[in-house]
Design an enzyme around this catalytic site. Structure first.
Site, short mmCIF file in Angstrom:
data_model
loop_
_atom_site.label_atom_id
_atom_site.label_comp_id
_atom_site.label_asym_id
_atom_site.label_seq_id
_atom_site.Cartn_x
_atom_site.Cartn_y
_atom_site.Cartn_z
N ARG A 78 0.82 -1.22 0.00
CA ARG A 78 0.00 0.00 0.00
C ARG A 78 0.85 1.27 0.00
O ARG A 78 0.44 2.29 0.56
CB ARG A 78 -0.96 0.04 1.19
N ARG A 82 -3.50 6.32 -0.05
CA ARG A 82 -3.98 7.51 0.63
C ARG A 82 -2.99 8.23 1.51
O ARG A 82 -3.22 9.37 1.90
CB ARG A 82 -5.25 7.17 1.43
N ARG A 91 -6.70 11.10 -7.53
CA ARG A 91 -7.89 10.26 -7.43
C ARG A 91 -9.19 11.05 -7.38
O ARG A 91 -10.28 10.47 -7.53
CB ARG A 91 -7.80 9.39 -6.17
N ASP A 127 -6.29 -3.70 -7.79
CA ASP A 127 -6.94 -4.25 -6.60
C ASP A 127 -7.23 -5.72 -6.84
O ASP A 127 -7.38 -6.16 -7.99
CB ASP A 127 -8.23 -3.50 -6.28
N TYR A 202 -14.56 -12.32 0.00
CA TYR A 202 -15.34 -11.13 -0.40
C TYR A 202 -16.56 -11.54 -1.22
O TYR A 202 -17.63 -10.94 -1.12
CB TYR A 202 -14.49 -10.15 -1.20
O1 CP3 Z 1 0.74 0.10 -3.08
C1 CP3 Z 1 -0.16 -0.77 -3.14
O2 CP3 Z 1 -0.09 -1.82 -2.47
C2 CP3 Z 1 -1.31 -0.46 -4.05
C3 CP3 Z 1 -1.97 -1.57 -4.74
C4 CP3 Z 1 -3.02 -2.32 -3.96
C5 CP3 Z 1 -4.33 -1.86 -3.61
N1 CP3 Z 1 -5.03 -2.89 -3.10
C6 CP3 Z 1 -4.83 -0.51 -3.81
C7 CP3 Z 1 -5.96 -0.06 -2.97
C8 CP3 Z 1 -2.95 -3.64 -3.56
C9 CP3 Z 1 -1.75 -4.57 -3.66
C10 CP3 Z 1 -4.23 -3.99 -3.03
C11 CP3 Z 1 -4.57 -5.35 -2.61
C12 CP3 Z 1 -5.76 -5.57 -1.82
N2 CP3 Z 1 -7.02 -5.06 -2.01
C13 CP3 Z 1 -5.81 -6.49 -0.76
C14 CP3 Z 1 -4.67 -7.32 -0.29
C15 CP3 Z 1 -3.72 -6.51 0.52
C16 CP3 Z 1 -4.18 -6.17 1.89
O3 CP3 Z 1 -4.19 -4.97 2.20
O4 CP3 Z 1 -4.48 -7.07 2.67
C17 CP3 Z 1 -7.13 -6.49 -0.26
C18 CP3 Z 1 -7.64 -7.31 0.90
C19 CP3 Z 1 -7.89 -5.59 -1.06
C20 CP3 Z 1 -9.33 -5.26 -0.96
C21 CP3 Z 1 -9.48 -3.83 -0.58
N3 CP3 Z 1 -9.34 -2.80 -1.48
C22 CP3 Z 1 -9.65 -3.26 0.71
C23 CP3 Z 1 -9.85 -4.03 1.98
C24 CP3 Z 1 -9.62 -1.87 0.56
C25 CP3 Z 1 -9.67 -0.79 1.65
C26 CP3 Z 1 -10.96 -0.08 1.71
C27 CP3 Z 1 -10.85 1.22 2.49
O5 CP3 Z 1 -11.19 2.25 1.93
O6 CP3 Z 1 -10.39 1.19 3.65
C28 CP3 Z 1 -9.41 -1.61 -0.82
C29 CP3 Z 1 -9.29 -0.30 -1.46
C30 CP3 Z 1 -7.93 0.06 -1.93
N4 CP3 Z 1 -7.10 -0.73 -2.66
C31 CP3 Z 1 -7.32 1.32 -1.76
C32 CP3 Z 1 -6.09 1.27 -2.42
C33 CP3 Z 1 -5.09 2.36 -2.59
C34 CP3 Z 1 -7.94 2.51 -1.04
C35 CP3 Z 1 -8.94 3.11 -1.95
C36 CP3 Z 1 -8.97 4.62 -1.94
O7 CP3 Z 1 -7.93 5.27 -2.06
O8 CP3 Z 1 -10.10 5.16 -1.87
#
Ligand code: CP3
Length: 406
Positions: A78, A82, A91, A127, A202
């Site tokens: 991540r 954010r 974004r 994602d 999910y």
């Molecule tokens: O630098 C990076 O790692 C970016 C790439 C990335 C994202 N998601 C971007 C993202 C990666 C590798 C993921 C994987 C991902 N997505 C996982 C596995 C990694 C982990 O954290 O366990 C999982 C479980 C997800 C599913 C998911 N997507 C969740 C639980 C969330 C968070 C929701 C929230 O708002 O709290 C996301 C959204 C997400 N994926 C964001 C990002 C940058 C945040 C979205 C935003 O900026 O609004």
């Protein structure tokens, strides 16, 4: 693998068995020996001898000789997201999944943390639910919540109705990866996908959950439906990783973020072979360097709370095991063997601590990882959104400064 083979895959899945029913050699031998394109950064000499790949290879250069890299590699799960004001600005007005599918945007977001922090790898901005969206499934990422599906997948009929995913649907991903590696030069790009359990969790719950009761009930109460769903997830995730590697990623990480909610027995019986199946899509993907050395893209397997199944994460077909913040790396090495390179495991909770506290912690992680054949520094889970990005930059320069001083 062609699309449309899901039902067949599920029907032909072997009966459930214990861990010993899945010897590592058997899992590994299924691997493809497929060739990456000749102009792939791993094969042109750009990334094969990067610090990251050296450590993922267990401290070896592309010729297979034991060498120390020019610096100690670090990246953050991540890191794109954010915590960066430049990310929040880009974004604005675009939903999460739409930004992932806009190649220019996804590429720029992937590059932002590399420019800012000087990390040793980029992680592709996407994602784990992107393959679902590409298959036409109604899925959104709700801000502050996570992935939400319009129609949760709970019955055999729901699983049988799952769409097939065309290779052509990966076009925006392929294009974003191409643009990104063209900018990255000698910094490797890491591709990724969600592991079948985490993705299926999910799909069954339809939203994030704490205990993952839905998928855990299904694997016991209706194992046929569970196996069909997990096989579908393994195929789309495997192909998603493969698309990223073929387009230019030099390594790939399978995220089984929620595998820690499973007991060892359940993981071994109901999950391991599906994750192994996801890895078969990318196993031994490589080619020959200009010097004539055969290199492959390393595969990393990560989950949280997985201390009890760390050896199984490796056995699923990974080269490298990612460790969360709960387990000391020296203990991780005891569990997976010194030949297994590790990734991790700075505790994200320490990022806001006073610098001397954080510095001491980072140094202790480096010491704990020193018994493994290779060690790539990372966090024990993703960067919390409220993290001060300057702290991350400082952690990177500390790790580079420490280097390999003895
Ligand atoms: O630098 C990076 O790692 C970016 C790439 C990335 C994202 N998601 C971007 C993202 C990666 C590798 C993921 C994987 C991902 N997505 C996982 C596995 C990694 C982990 O954290 O366990 C999982 C479980 C997800 C599913 C998911 N997507 C969740 C639980 C969330 C968070 C929701 C929230 O708002 O709290 C996301 C959204 C997400 N994926 C964001 C990002 C940058 C945040 C979205 C935003 O900026 O609004």
């Amino acid at each position: 693998m062609t699309s449309g083979s899901f039902a067949g895959m599920a029907a032909s899945s072997p009966a459930t068995g214990s861990v010993t029913a899945i010897p590592r050699a058997a899992v590994r031998s299924q691997g493809s020996t497929a060739q990456l394109p000749k102009d792939h950064p791993l094969l042109t000499g750009l990334t094969a001898d990067s610090a990251l790949l050296n450590q993922y290879r267990g401290g070896r250069n592309s010729a297979g000789e034991i060498t120390r890299p020019h610096r100690r590699p670090v990246w953050f799960m991540r890191q794109a997201g954010r915590s960066l004001p430049e990310y929040r600005a880009l974004r604005e007005g675009t939903t999460m999944l739409d930004s992932c599918l806009d190649p220019a945007l996804a590429s720029e977001i992937t590059l932002q943390p590399v420019r800012r922090h000087d990390v040793d790898a980029a992680i592709f901005f996407s994602d784990i639910v992107i393959p679902l969206r590409l298959a036409g499934i109604d899925v959104e990422i709700q801000p502050g919540v996570g992935p939400v599906l319009g129609h949760p997948v709970r019955t055999r009929a729901d699983v049988e109705a799952l769409p097939t995913l065309d290779d052509a649907a990966f076009a925006p991903i392929t294009e974003a990866v191409r643009r990104t590696v063209a900018e990255l030069g000698s910094t490797p790009l890491i591709g990724f996908a969600g592991a079948p359990f985490t993705l299926a969790a999910y799909m069954v719950e339809g939203k994030p959950s704490r205990d993952h009761l839905g998928p855990r009930t299904m694997m016991h109460a209706d194992p046929d439906t569970w196996n069909a769903l997990a096989a579908w997830a393994a195929e789309v995730s495997g192909r998603f990783m493969r698309a990223q590697l073929m387009a230019g990623a030099s390594a790939a990480q399978l995220f089984d973020s929620w595998a820690g909610s499973l007991g060892r027995e359940d993981y071994a019986r109901h999950v391991l072979r599906h994750s192994a199946e996801a890895f078969t899509h990318v196993k031994d993907l490589g080619g020959t360097t200009p010097e004539g050395h055969r290199v492959t893209a390393p595969l990393i397997h990560f989950g949280t709370g997985t201390g009890e199944i760390l050896d199984l994460l490796r056995a699923a077909g990974a080269d490298v095991v990612g460790v969360d913040y709960r387990l000391n790396l020296a203990e991780a090495t005891r569990r997976v063997g010194a030949e297994t390179p590790l990734q991790g495991n700075i505790d994200p909770a320490l990022l806001p601590a006073d610098w001397p506290v954080l510095e001491k912690h980072v140094r202790s992680i480096i010491a704990a990882g020193s018994g493994a054949a290779g060690h790539v520094l990372n966090l024990g889970h993703g960067v919390p959104p409220e993290t001060d990005p300057e702290v991350l930059t400082r952690v990177v320069s500390l790790i580079h400064e420490i280097g390999y001083e003895d």
